[in-house]
Design a protein around this motif. Structure first.
Motif, PDB file in Angstrom:
ATOM      1  N   ALA A 134       0.831  -1.206   0.000  1.00 38.53           N
ATOM      2  CA  ALA A 134       0.000   0.000   0.000  1.00 38.53           C
ATOM      3  C   ALA A 134       0.867   1.258   0.000  1.00 38.53           C
ATOM      4  CB  ALA A 134      -0.921  -0.002   1.218  1.00 38.53           C
ATOM      5  N   THR A 135       0.339   2.321  -0.596  1.00 39.39           N
ATOM      6  CA  THR A 135       1.068   3.592  -0.653  1.00 39.39           C
ATOM      7  C   THR A 135       0.357   4.707   0.088  1.00 39.39           C
ATOM      8  OG1 THR A 135      -0.002   4.094  -2.768  1.00 39.39           O
ATOM      9  CG2 THR A 135       2.163   3.013  -2.861  1.00 39.39           C
ATOM     10  N   ALA A 136      -0.825   4.429   0.627  1.00 45.78           N
ATOM     11  CA  ALA A 136      -1.579   5.440   1.376  1.00 45.78           C
ATOM     12  C   ALA A 136      -1.424   5.187   2.875  1.00 45.78           C
ATOM     13  CB  ALA A 136      -3.060   5.398   0.989  1.00 45.78           C
ATOM     14  N   ARG A 137      -1.292   6.259   3.622  1.00 45.89           N
ATOM     15  CA  ARG A 137      -1.077   6.131   5.063  1.00 45.89           C
ATOM     16  C   ARG A 137      -2.174   5.342   5.768  1.00 45.89           C
ATOM     17  NH1 ARG A 137       0.464  11.134   9.209  1.00 45.89           N
ATOM     18  NH2 ARG A 137       0.536   9.851  11.112  1.00 45.89           N
ATOM     19  N   PRO A 138      -3.464   5.559   5.466  1.00 44.26           N
ATOM     20  CA  PRO A 138      -4.512   4.792   6.174  1.00 44.26           C
ATOM     21  C   PRO A 138      -4.431   3.286   5.932  1.00 44.26           C
ATOM     22  CG  PRO A 138      -5.446   6.721   5.086  1.00 44.26           C
ATOM     23  CD  PRO A 138      -4.059   6.570   4.570  1.00 44.26           C
ATOM     24  N   ASP A 139      -3.780   2.884   4.844  1.00 48.65           N
ATOM     25  CA  ASP A 139      -3.627   1.456   4.556  1.00 48.65           C
ATOM     26  C   ASP A 139      -2.319   0.900   5.124  1.00 48.65           C
ATOM     27  OD1 ASP A 139      -6.036   1.428   3.062  1.00 48.65           O
ATOM     28  OD2 ASP A 139      -4.953   2.219   1.325  1.00 48.65           O
ATOM     29  N   LEU A 140      -1.271   1.707   5.065  1.00 47.21           N
ATOM     30  CA  LEU A 140       0.038   1.255   5.525  1.00 47.21           C
ATOM     31  C   LEU A 140       0.088   1.091   7.045  1.00 47.21           C
ATOM     32  CD1 LEU A 140       2.856   3.048   3.499  1.00 47.21           C
ATOM     33  CD2 LEU A 140       2.631   0.608   3.956  1.00 47.21           C
ATOM     34  N   GLU A 141      -0.531   1.992   7.768  1.00 42.78           N
ATOM     35  CA  GLU A 141      -0.433   1.948   9.233  1.00 42.78           C
ATOM     36  C   GLU A 141      -1.008   0.654   9.819  1.00 42.78           C
ATOM     37  OE1 GLU A 141      -0.189   6.629  10.574  1.00 42.78           O
ATOM     38  OE2 GLU A 141      -2.166   5.746  10.242  1.00 42.78           O
ATOM     39  N   PRO A 142      -2.225   0.241   9.450  1.00 47.21           N
ATOM     40  CA  PRO A 142      -2.724  -1.034   9.999  1.00 47.21           C
ATOM     41  C   PRO A 142      -1.941  -2.239   9.493  1.00 47.21           C
ATOM     42  CG  PRO A 142      -4.288  -0.127   8.410  1.00 47.21           C
ATOM     43  CD  PRO A 142      -3.281   0.940   8.678  1.00 47.21           C
ATOM     44  N   ALA A 143      -1.419  -2.162   8.263  1.00 47.10           N
ATOM     45  CA  ALA A 143      -0.615  -3.274   7.745  1.00 47.10           C
ATOM     46  C   ALA A 143       0.631  -3.460   8.603  1.00 47.10           C
ATOM     47  CB  ALA A 143      -0.241  -3.027   6.287  1.00 47.10           C
ATOM     48  N   LEU A 144       1.305  -2.375   8.931  1.00 54.58           N
ATOM     49  CA  LEU A 144       2.503  -2.460   9.768  1.00 54.58           C
ATOM     50  C   LEU A 144       2.158  -2.867  11.196  1.00 54.58           C
ATOM     51  CD1 LEU A 144       4.534   0.584   8.435  1.00 54.58           C
ATOM     52  CD2 LEU A 144       5.352  -1.776   8.576  1.00 54.58           C
ATOM     53  N   ALA A 145       1.020  -2.416  11.676  1.00 55.42           N
ATOM     54  CA  ALA A 145       0.606  -2.779  13.038  1.00 55.42           C
ATOM     55  C   ALA A 145       0.335  -4.270  13.155  1.00 55.42           C
ATOM     56  CB  ALA A 145      -0.631  -1.977  13.435  1.00 55.42           C
ATOM     57  N   SER A 146      -0.007  -4.917  12.042  1.00 51.30           N
ATOM     58  CA  SER A 146      -0.296  -6.355  12.078  1.00 51.30           C
ATOM     59  C   SER A 146       0.967  -7.200  12.216  1.00 51.30           C
ATOM     60  CB  SER A 146      -1.059  -6.780  10.819  1.00 51.30           C
ATOM     61  OG  SER A 146      -0.206  -6.779   9.674  1.00 51.30           O
ATOM     62  N   TYR A 147       2.122  -6.566  12.049  1.00 57.34           N
ATOM     63  CA  TYR A 147       3.399  -7.282  12.183  1.00 57.34           C
ATOM     64  C   TYR A 147       3.732  -7.340  13.678  1.00 57.34           C
ATOM     65  CZ  TYR A 147       8.138  -8.761  10.840  1.00 57.34           C
ATOM     66  OH  TYR A 147       9.304  -9.469  10.664  1.00 57.34           O
ATOM     67  N   ARG A 148       3.298  -8.422  14.335  1.00 57.14           N
ATOM     68  CA  ARG A 148       3.419  -8.538  15.795  1.00 57.14           C
ATOM     69  C   ARG A 148       4.819  -8.901  16.250  1.00 57.14           C
ATOM     70  NH1 ARG A 148      -1.016 -11.012  13.904  1.00 57.14           N
ATOM     71  NH2 ARG A 148      -3.065 -10.253  14.547  1.00 57.14           N
ATOM     72  N   GLY A 149       5.624  -9.362  15.326  1.00 59.02           N
ATOM     73  CA  GLY A 149       6.980  -9.801  15.634  1.00 59.02           C
ATOM     74  C   GLY A 149       7.524 -10.561  14.456  1.00 59.02           C
ATOM     75  N   ASP A 150       8.787 -10.912  14.514  1.00 60.71           N
ATOM     76  CA  ASP A 150       9.385 -11.652  13.413  1.00 60.71           C
ATOM     77  C   ASP A 150       8.746 -13.026  13.263  1.00 60.71           C
ATOM     78  OD1 ASP A 150      11.134  -9.668  12.643  1.00 60.71           O
ATOM     79  OD2 ASP A 150      12.784 -10.401  13.882  1.00 60.71           O
ATOM     80  N   LEU A 151       8.828 -13.543  12.082  1.00 58.60           N
ATOM     81  CA  LEU A 151       8.226 -14.835  11.755  1.00 58.60           C
ATOM     82  C   LEU A 151       8.726 -15.924  12.702  1.00 58.60           C
ATOM     83  CD1 LEU A 151       6.545 -16.343   9.391  1.00 58.60           C
ATOM     84  CD2 LEU A 151       8.817 -17.014   8.608  1.00 58.60           C
ATOM     85  N   LEU A 152       7.778 -16.616  13.350  1.00 53.95           N
ATOM     86  CA  LEU A 152       8.075 -17.779  14.189  1.00 53.95           C
ATOM     87  C   LEU A 152       9.247 -17.507  15.131  1.00 53.95           C
ATOM     88  CD1 LEU A 152       7.623 -20.515  11.446  1.00 53.95           C
ATOM     89  CD2 LEU A 152       5.995 -19.878  13.237  1.00 53.95           C
ATOM     90  N   GLU A 153       9.041 -16.556  16.013  1.00 53.81           N
ATOM     91  CA  GLU A 153      10.103 -16.156  16.941  1.00 53.81           C
ATOM     92  C   GLU A 153      10.598 -17.308  17.801  1.00 53.81           C
ATOM     93  OE1 GLU A 153       9.125 -11.438  17.711  1.00 53.81           O
ATOM     94  OE2 GLU A 153       8.276 -12.930  19.077  1.00 53.81           O
ATOM     95  N   GLU A 154       9.729 -18.302  18.030  1.00 55.25           N
ATOM     96  CA  GLU A 154      10.123 -19.418  18.883  1.00 55.25           C
ATOM     97  C   GLU A 154      11.042 -20.410  18.168  1.00 55.25           C
ATOM     98  OE1 GLU A 154       6.554 -20.881  16.654  1.00 55.25           O
ATOM     99  OE2 GLU A 154       7.182 -18.990  17.576  1.00 55.25           O
ATOM    100  N   ALA A 155      11.263 -20.205  16.856  1.00 54.80           N
ATOM    101  CA  ALA A 155      12.115 -21.121  16.094  1.00 54.80           C
ATOM    102  C   ALA A 155      13.172 -20.322  15.326  1.00 54.80           C
ATOM    103  CB  ALA A 155      11.279 -21.960  15.134  1.00 54.80           C
TER     104      ALA A 155
END
Length: 267
Positions: A134-155
């Motif tokens: 996404a290139t619009a702020r209203p779309d980018l902000e929730p997309a980035l917020a959905s990144y809760r942590g790196d992929l499979l942090e336990e592995a």
């Protein structure tokens, strides 16, 4: 991932849809409820599910699965273990499943297994990747917020997850830098600073991000922070790449320095 069509009688969509969290801590919801840890029959079905999901609908060869999951076992034992793990995983995801071949999620071919992403399943890592261009702020902000942590942090050392983890990190980095550009244009300097710091924590060699950080501090009136950002940039580049800042970065540093110096003299 959108919900695809499934043969009637194979899957009750309302009760058997899946939601999988791969970013941060691994978790699976079945029919809207998290699958309790006690229902998993050991670690292997968990890892099998992760591997198949990371394959994005492609078949993973039996031999490759055995090599990743049972590297110390002889081929016959590993193949038997794989069949058992697949059976356990199918029963976990679809408790009412009568025959393995009718599974809506785990598809079998002679050469291996795949996870059918046209089934009613939502995977946060895939959703993130689809939203992040996404290139619009209203779309980018929730997309980035959905990144809760790196992929499979336990592995962190699982061979089959390393490349995908790095790829998703790179996507996040690009999105952070893109959103920082937007926020700087919006004169939202505190958010710009926060985004730049997050991006630089991932890659301290991004001079475009350092320049945006310097600009955000300078435009908000914090000369000291802007000049410190340049010194941090110079130190990071020397440490990580053995180079000096680009001429554009040096020029920006000089402009900030002399702008505030001239303004101070006039006052």
């Amino acid at each position: 991932v959108g919900i695809g069509s499934v043969s009637a009688g194979v899957l009750d969509r309302a009760n058997m849809s899946l939601r999988v969290q791969l970013l941060g801590r691994f978790e699976v919801w079945r029919g809207g409820a998290p699958i309790p840890p006690g229902e998993w029959r050991g670690q292997k079905p968990r890892d099998l599910l992760k591997i198949l999901l990371l394959a994005r609908g492609k078949f993973v060869a039996n031999d490759q699965l055995c090599e990743w999951l049972w590297p110390e076992s002889d081929p016959d034992s590993a193949q038997a273990n794989l069949r058992s793990a697949v059976s356990d995983l199918r029963k976990l995801l679809e408790p009412e499943l009568a025959r393995g071949r009718d599974s809506a999620f785990i598809v079998t071919k002679r050469e291996g297994y795949a996870f059918d992403l046209t089934a009613p399943v939502s995977v946060d890592a895939i959703d993130f990747e689809q939203a992040i261009p996404a290139t619009a702020r209203p779309d980018l902000e929730p997309a980035l917020a959905s990144y809760r942590g790196d992929l499979l942090e336990e592995a962190p050392y699982a061979e089959w997850a390393i490349r995908e983890r790095e790829r998703l990190r790179d996507l996040r980095l690009e999105a952070l830098a893109r959103l920082a550009d937007i926020c700087l244009s919006d004169a939202d300097y505190p958010i710009t600073v926060s985004l730049c710091e997050q991006a630089l924590a991932l890659d301290a060699s991004r001079e475009t991000v350092w320049r945006n950080l310097m600009r955000a501090h300078a435009l908000s009136g914090d000369r000291a922070a802007a000049l410190r950002a340049f010194e941090r940039c110079r130190a990071a580049l020397a440490r990580d790449l053995g180079v000096d800042p680009l001429p554009e970065t040096v020029k920006l540093h000089e402009e900030i320095f002399y702008f505030f110096l001239i303004r101070a003299v006039k006052i």
